[in-house]
Design a protein around this motif. Structure first.
Motif: not given
Length: 342
Positions: A128, A168, A171, A237, A264-265, A286, A290
């Protein structure tokens, strides 16, 4: 008997002391030496060929080990910077929310990327915070030994060109800035030919690490618990709800359901696996970093993640790091979720 020993024995037996060499004897020695050099050359060529076949391959078991270390190293940076964070905005999301980034995001990225790249220089790695300058980052001189549950797994070799690693480094950045640390994770995903194969989700503030290797094994703490209640619990989310609530309430009005918001995924996927939610549902764009690790975790326990078009997500396409078609993630394919698909 090896040829060189044979030659030595032959010479000793026939020469003994000082003898006069005849042409026939010299010819025999010459032929033996030529044969020896030829076979030595042949054996060396075999070894070189073997090296060429293995030097561009990666042992997924060892990569899993380093990915776990990377996620945990990143988690340490996330914890260590909670009181010295500089919060910035990378701009606005499509929903109008601030896309925040912190000092911890950058430092976690550098340590995670550095940990993996230290041993796997040629692997394609997408993070990211890939634009971060990591010059001068201090990496540990030694890494923890491989855990018993990973060491017991069989080796599996794949071409390094077939691998894409998604990172990530933090996150749930929004929740991190709000001190809602239960939602925060660091994640690493290993995709092979575009398919999520290994996923690691680390919760730094709870010191919990979950990993799954599709078709091979999973961490002992990644325990599946399916809900038996008729009520469908959707986890969505907090900051990117989009039209998700409207879609659920409109298309599933005849089904008893509950909507839970979370950050947070990675956290949301774990809630599905643990049986605290039935469906992780997302309608807007998205990023693949993630969701790749969570996708691999779901696959490793027999779950599923698709877009709203009922398509699997391709993690080999690094030119487009965004999944624009939303997602549905469940432990099993609920038939009544078909109504939610576009």
């Amino acid at each position: 008997m090896p040829i060189n020993q044979y030659v030595r024995k032959y010479v000793i037996m026939n020469l003994g002391g000082a003898i006069h060499l005849n042409k026939k004897f010299c010819l025999v020695i010459f032929i033996i030496l030529v044969l020896y050099l030829y076979l030595s050359s042949f054996g060396s060529r075999d070894e070189n060929d073997f090296t060429k076949q293995t030097q561009n391959k990666v042992n997924l078991k060892n990569l899993l080990h380093m990915a776990v270390i990377a996620a945990e190293n990143g988690g340490n940076e996330v914890k260590n910077n909670i009181n010295s964070n500089k919060i910035e905005s990378k701009g606005k999301t499509k929903e109008g929310a601030d896309d925040k980034v912190t000092t911890a995001d950058y430092k976690s990225h550098c340590i995670m990327q550095g940990t993996i790249k230290k041993l796997y220089h040629d692997i394609k790695l997408i993070s990211e915070e890939f634009k971060t300058n990591c010059e001068g980052i201090d990496l540990p001189s030694e890494f923890p030994s491989i855990p018993r549950e990973i060491d017991a797994l069989n080796d599996s070799w794949v071409k390094d060109s077939d691998i894409t690693v998604w990172i990530d480094p933090l996150d749930a950045t929004q929740e991190y800035t709000e001190k809602m640390y239960e939602f925060v994770t660091t994640m690493v995903c290993v995709a092979v030919n575009g398919k999520p194969v290994i996923g690691i989700v680390h919760k730094p503030f709870l010191k919990e690490t979950y990993w799954g290797w599709v078709g091979t094994s999973k961490s002992p703490n990644l325990q599946v618990k399916e809900r038996s209640d008729d009520e469908l619990i959707f986890i969505v989310s907090r900051s990117h709800t989009g039209k998700v609530k409207e879609m659920i309430n409109t298309k599933l009005s005849e089904i008893k359901n509950k909507i839970v918001e979370a950050g947070g995924a990675g956290y949301k996927v774990l809630e599905v696996i643990k049986g605290n939610a039935d469906v992780y549902f997302h309608t807007t764009a998205i990023k693949k970093w993630d969701i790749c690790a969570g996708n691999a975790l779901l696959f490793s326990v027999g779950g599923n993640m698709t877009t709203l078009k009922d398509e699997l997500i391709d993690y080999g396409d690094t030119e487009n790091a965004v999944n624009t078609n939303g997602l549905v993630a469940t432990l099993k394919k609920y038939l009544n979720l078909k109504k939610l698909l576009i």
